[in-house]
Design an enzyme around this catalytic site. Structure first.
Site, PDB file in Angstrom:
ATOM      1  N   HIS A 243      -3.525   2.549   5.547  1.00 54.63           N
ATOM      2  CA  HIS A 243      -3.378   2.982   4.152  1.00 54.63           C
ATOM      3  C   HIS A 243      -4.591   3.755   3.609  1.00 54.63           C
ATOM      4  O   HIS A 243      -4.485   4.922   3.262  1.00 54.63           O
ATOM      5  CB  HIS A 243      -3.184   1.748   3.242  1.00 54.63           C
ATOM      6  CG  HIS A 243      -2.097   0.810   3.664  1.00 54.63           C
ATOM      7  ND1 HIS A 243      -0.752   1.058   3.444  1.00 54.63           N
ATOM      8  CD2 HIS A 243      -2.157  -0.388   4.289  1.00 54.63           C
ATOM      9  CE1 HIS A 243      -0.046   0.039   3.909  1.00 54.63           C
ATOM     10  NE2 HIS A 243      -0.863  -0.848   4.426  1.00 54.63           N
TER      11      HIS A 243
HETATM   12  O1  RIB Z   1      -1.151  -2.336   0.149  1.00 55.37           O
HETATM   13  C1  RIB Z   1      -2.202  -1.828   0.940  1.00 55.37           C
HETATM   14  C2  RIB Z   1      -3.494  -1.884   0.189  1.00 55.37           C
HETATM   15  O2  RIB Z   1      -3.799  -3.241  -0.133  1.00 55.37           O
HETATM   16  C3  RIB Z   1      -4.691  -1.381   1.007  1.00 55.37           C
HETATM   17  O3  RIB Z   1      -5.649  -0.834   0.152  1.00 55.37           O
HETATM   18  C4  RIB Z   1      -5.219  -2.637   1.630  1.00 55.37           C
HETATM   19  O4  RIB Z   1      -6.610  -2.550   1.939  1.00 55.37           O
HETATM   20  C5  RIB Z   1      -5.011  -3.617   0.513  1.00 55.37           C
HETATM   21  O5  RIB Z   1      -6.105  -3.492  -0.388  1.00 55.37           O
END
Ligand code: RIB
Ligand code: CA
Length: 313
Positions: A243
């Site tokens: 992500h």
């Molecule tokens: O949903 C994914 C996000 O939530 C990313 O930023 C991961 O690191 C968590 O913080």
């Protein structure tokens, strides 16, 4: 080479946050003027320590790390040890950091920096719950017009949620903070699950980091191998979505991404859909367009950039 772009990374490391920080540190186009830690994947005392561990892993103990909010604006803190492990950075065995945490509270640092630096020169890169950013905006509303751009990872719409059927973790943890940020009028680029779920850390891609033969390459492979197992089990995929590095990759190569400018509104009342980012992708409402929402990625190009830049550390 033009002047590097000044960024502040707001983060809750988290293995994917860690790779995002490494990508920024491996890229001369960017200057990290500060890292602000927030409670999210794990409690604040771990996220700030993890941020310092990653800076030291990259040989950058000079980076200034600040601790921020210990909990969301209104709701109780929800963490994600099931995904990131008890330390939040399970996988590699990184030493306790020697570099000091900055004394100043992260929210004060954000306000002071944005009021001091020339308007329109600082980009904020939130990778976790938006508590610090919202607190800074509430404390000093004038900062909103001085922020160049906010490029954030959070939300989801066509892909649904990853912590409830309708909400993505960062927004779900602090929906009230997200509401403040999305209503702030600051230009926003949003990396929701709709795009990050197309950036999977397959076995081959994880191997490419290990094959760098460096400390950073090995640690990255170990982080990804730990981090991806949760989503592999949940989605039945080879690899998990990477992500947060999408935020930094966008700053380096925006052409890797496709999306559109539309309205994003955050649910803050219904428990059923709390933290949902309602994205008016088809423009069926008159709500003001407040974010460029990314939905597609050149994932091969993304991972090639990651390996090349981490290879510089
Ligand atoms: O949903 C994914 C996000 O939530 C990313 O930023 C991961 O690191 C968590 O913080
Ligand atoms: Ca994160």
């Amino acid at each position: 080479m033009p002047e590097p772009r000044k960024i502040i990374i707001d983060t809750d490391p988290g293995q994917d946050d860690a790779v995002a920080i490494l990508l920024a540190l491996g890229s001369a186009e960017l200057e990290i003027i500060g890292i602000t830690a927030v409670a999210g994947n794990v409690p604040l005392k771990l996220t700030e320590k993890n941020a310092r561990k990653i800076c030291e892993l990259a040989g950058r103990p000079d980076i200034k790390v600040y601790a921020g909010a210990i909990r969301p604006l209104v709701r109780e803190l929800v963490t994600a040890e099931e995904v990131h492990g008890k330390t939040g950075l399970n996988g590699p065995d990184l030493p306790e950091p020697k570099m000091k945490l900055q004394e100043q509270y992260a929210v004060d640092y954000l306000v002071e920096t944005l009021m001091r630096e020339e308007a329109g020169t600082i980009t904020l890169c939130p990778l976790g719950p938006l508590t610090n950013i919202a607190l800074a905006m509430i404390r000093e509303p004038r900062i909103a017009s001085r922020i160049k751009e906010i490029v954030l990872m959070g939300g989801g719409f066509f892909e649904g949620g990853n912590v409830t059927p309708s909400a993505e973790f960062n927004i779900y943890v602090d929906p009230h903070a997200a509401d403040v940020v999305f209503r702030s009028g600051v230009p926003i680029v949003m990396m929701p699950l709709d795009v990050t779920h197309k950036a999977l850390t397959t076995t081959k891609r994880t191997e490419a980091f290990r094959k760098l033969g460096t400390k950073v390459g090995l640690a990255t492979a170990q982080m990804l191998e730990f981090f991806e197992r949760y989503d592999e089990g949940k989605y039945g995929t080879d690899g998990g979505p990477l992500h947060d590095p999408c935020v930094i990759a966008y700053l380096l190569k925006p052409e890797l991404f496709q999306g559109r400018h539309c309205n994003v509104t955050v649910e803050t009342s219904s428990e059923l859909t709390m933290g949902m980012t309602v994205i008016d992708w088809w423009g069926v409402t008159k709500r003001p367009k407040n974010a460029t929402v990314m939905r597609d990625i050149d994932h091969d190009g993304f991972f090639a950039l990651l390996v090349e830049r981490l290879g510089r550390l």
